[in-house]
Design an enzyme around this catalytic site. Sequence first.
Site, PDB file in Angstrom:
ATOM      1  N   ASP A  64      -1.064  -6.404  -0.315  1.00  0.00           N
ATOM      2  CA  ASP A  64      -0.986  -5.725   0.984  1.00  0.00           C
ATOM      3  C   ASP A  64      -2.367  -5.206   1.380  1.00  0.00           C
ATOM      4  O   ASP A  64      -2.966  -4.407   0.644  1.00  0.00           O
ATOM      5  CB  ASP A  64      -0.006  -4.546   0.827  1.00  0.00           C
ATOM      6  CG  ASP A  64       0.571  -4.100   2.144  1.00  0.00           C
ATOM      7  OD1 ASP A  64       0.384  -4.802   3.152  1.00  0.00           O
ATOM      8  OD2 ASP A  64       1.222  -3.040   2.155  1.00  0.00           O
ATOM      9  N   ASP A  90       0.837  -1.205   0.000  1.00  0.00           N
ATOM     10  CA  ASP A  90       0.000   0.000   0.000  1.00  0.00           C
ATOM     11  C   ASP A  90       0.875   1.260   0.000  1.00  0.00           C
ATOM     12  O   ASP A  90       0.370   2.377  -0.079  1.00  0.00           O
ATOM     13  CB  ASP A  90      -1.007  -0.011   1.162  1.00  0.00           C
ATOM     14  CG  ASP A  90      -0.345   0.025   2.529  1.00  0.00           C
ATOM     15  OD1 ASP A  90       0.898  -0.062   2.606  1.00  0.00           O
ATOM     16  OD2 ASP A  90      -1.078   0.139   3.533  1.00  0.00           O
ATOM     17  N   GLU A 116      10.072  -4.229   9.754  1.00  0.00           N
ATOM     18  CA  GLU A 116      10.484  -2.950   9.171  1.00  0.00           C
ATOM     19  C   GLU A 116      11.134  -2.095  10.249  1.00  0.00           C
ATOM     20  O   GLU A 116      10.533  -1.825  11.298  1.00  0.00           O
ATOM     21  CB  GLU A 116       9.246  -2.234   8.587  1.00  0.00           C
ATOM     22  CG  GLU A 116       9.586  -0.906   7.927  1.00  0.00           C
ATOM     23  CD  GLU A 116       8.414  -0.303   7.153  1.00  0.00           C
ATOM     24  OE1 GLU A 116       7.380  -0.996   6.962  1.00  0.00           O
ATOM     25  OE2 GLU A 116       8.527   0.858   6.732  1.00  0.00           O
TER      26      GLU A 116
HETATM   27  O1  KIV Z   1       3.380  -1.015   1.551  1.00  0.00           O
HETATM   28  C1  KIV Z   1       4.530  -1.446   1.574  1.00  0.00           C
HETATM   29  O2  KIV Z   1       5.316  -1.324   0.628  1.00  0.00           O
HETATM   30  C2  KIV Z   1       4.950  -2.104   2.792  1.00  0.00           C
HETATM   31  C3  KIV Z   1       6.417  -2.133   3.036  1.00  0.00           C
HETATM   32  C4  KIV Z   1       6.816  -0.816   3.600  1.00  0.00           C
HETATM   33  C5  KIV Z   1       6.756  -3.239   3.902  1.00  0.00           C
HETATM   34  O3  KIV Z   1       4.147  -2.517   3.558  1.00  0.00           O
END
Ligand code: KIV
Length: 285
Positions: A87, A48, A186
């Site tokens: 995600d 996201d 992260e």
């Molecule tokens: O949205 C994304 O790219 C993520 C990463 C920061 C792990 O969740």
Amino acid sequence: MAERKKITLPDLFKKMNDGVPITMITCYDYAMAYLVEKAGIDMVLTGDSLGMTMLGYEGTLPVTMDDMMRHTAAVRRGSPPSWLIGDMPYMSYQPSDETAVRNAGRFMAETGCDSVKLEGGRQMASRVKAIADAGIPVMGHLGLTPQSVSALGGFKVQGKGAEQAARIVEDAKILEEAGAFSILFEMIPDRVQKLITERAHIPIISLGSGPHAHGQLLIFHDMFGLYPRFTPKMAKVFGKAGEVILDGLKQYVAEVQEHQFPQPENWFGIKDDQLAELEKLVASE
Ligand code: KIV
């Protein structure tokens, strides 16, 4: 190029057990996915973070399920063999287990992804369990979780103090027990990551959390100088694609202004007899 073999969950666990590092990258559209596929990346996350990198929002909270569906499906088309993770955007899983399962199911059915990811520790354990029980592989996300950035007090390293680090270690165990197939960390300190990886029985992926993990993740736009606002410390720039594109755009502007573009190889002609007939036709109108 022959299509590579589909990456499966057993392949990821085999890499973990054999000590072969797992490669992971974020990816948001077909053209990027095509390149990612050619490079042979194992796991691809349509994150996201596309809210920032592709849509120009300040953060990830405005991203919707419909945004995620469109981008994740495009990535699938560009890279059928990779292990693709969709995600789950803000409020697509937080309200209830049922909401989480329905939206995870939508990801799988409408985008063709292989799994989903959600953010949060023990408070999200029942969501992880519900999704895993529905037969959908689910990845956890601990440490800096951007959807909670307001509660976390900003984009900063998590688990620097022993107590907070212990909570992250416990959360990892809870998510693994709830059925997560993998967990992404992260921005936690390297030695906290090491402790977690040593205790885990599932692939552990690091984003800015050091080398002691089964795999590494980077954000595509950070790797290639494509995000104009900033490049985080954890990112390594592997190529200045942003500069290459900007130089090309400037050259295009100059060539159009100087009548250098287009050249005959860039346009399409019409045969003399057809043109003569056309001129007669339009003259008689
Ligand atoms: O949205 C994304 O790219 C993520 C990463 C920061 C792990 O969740």
